[in-house]
Scaffold this active site. Structure first.
Site, PDB file in Angstrom:
ATOM      1  CB  ILE A 123      -0.759   0.055   1.317  1.00 57.38           C
ATOM      2  CG1 ILE A 123      -1.852  -1.288   1.175  1.00 57.38           C
ATOM      3  CG2 ILE A 123      -1.812   1.276   1.447  1.00 57.38           C
ATOM      4  CD1 ILE A 123      -2.814  -1.426   2.621  1.00 57.38           C
ATOM      5  N   PRO A 124       1.108   1.909  -1.157  1.00 59.87           N
ATOM      6  CG  PRO A 124       0.929   2.608  -3.163  1.00 59.87           C
ATOM      7  CD  PRO A 124       0.391   1.617  -2.445  1.00 59.87           C
ATOM      8  CB  CYS A 125       2.133   5.336   2.766  1.00 58.38           C
ATOM      9  SG  CYS A 125       3.025   4.305   3.401  1.00 58.38           S
ATOM     10  CG  HIS A 126       6.675   4.365  -1.101  1.00 55.60           C
ATOM     11  ND1 HIS A 126       5.870   3.120  -1.101  1.00 55.60           N
ATOM     12  CD2 HIS A 126       6.984   4.395  -2.661  1.00 55.60           C
ATOM     13  CE1 HIS A 126       5.860   2.725  -2.589  1.00 55.60           C
ATOM     14  NE2 HIS A 126       6.589   3.267  -3.200  1.00 55.60           N
ATOM     15  NE  ARG A 127       3.949   4.152  -5.839  1.00 51.34           N
ATOM     16  CZ  ARG A 127       3.266   2.860  -6.463  1.00 51.34           C
ATOM     17  NH1 ARG A 127       2.041   2.906  -6.613  1.00 51.34           N
ATOM     18  NH2 ARG A 127       3.898   1.718  -6.755  1.00 51.34           N
TER      19      ARG A 127
END
Length: 159
Positions: A123-127
């Site tokens: 779940i790409p919260c780094h984006r």
């Protein structure tokens, strides 16, 4: 019953937890928030997660295809679902994410929900970055966030 395995990533050890039907957690070595530990083991979910993480870090996988079951509030679930819509290699601001869930004034709450994301990377919260383009906090540390964003701009972290 949940089981776990440790995956050695370019960002350090990641603890993967499965409930047998879905991935419930992907936690960094020093998580910000406590999660329920699970005994070590293997199942099809953890094996698939390991394979897909290998492909992702090699720059060969752009979208994970895993059943996910993150635990959180209704608001957190909405935020995490919106994160899954950010394309590989693209960044969004907290304000853009707040607007995406229909709460344009909730950028701070979106940031808090991102910080509680139990399945980082997948779940790409780094984006999600600051409105001015600056990198902001990340559970895996700023160096890991930078690595992930660079990977998604065409790199590979596995040689």
């Amino acid at each position: 019953m949940s089981i776990s395995t440790v995956y050695e990533s370019p960002c350090g050890p990641l603890t993967l937890i499965s409930n047998g039907a879905a991935l419930t957690d992907l936690q960094f070595e020093s998580p910000r928030y406590a999660y329920a530990p699970a005994p070590a083991g293997h199942d099809a979910i953890l094996d698939a997660a390991r394979r897909q993480l290998d492909q992702y870090f090699a720059g060969k996988l752009r979208a994970f295809d895993l059943p996910l079951a993150p635990k959180g509030t209704e608001f957190q679930q909405r935020v995490w679902q919106a994160l899954l819509t950010i394309p590989y290699g693209v960044t969004r601001s907290y304000g853009q994410q707040a607007a995406a869930i229909g709460s344009p004034q909730a950028s701070r709450a979106v940031g808090l929900a991102n910080g509680r994301n139990p399945i980082s990377i997948v779940i790409p919260c780094h984006r999600v970055i600051g409105a001015n383009g600056s990198l902001t906090g990340y559970g895996g540390g700023m160096a890991c966030k930078q690595l992930l964003l660079e990977l998604e701009q065409g790199g590979s972290l596995i040689r």
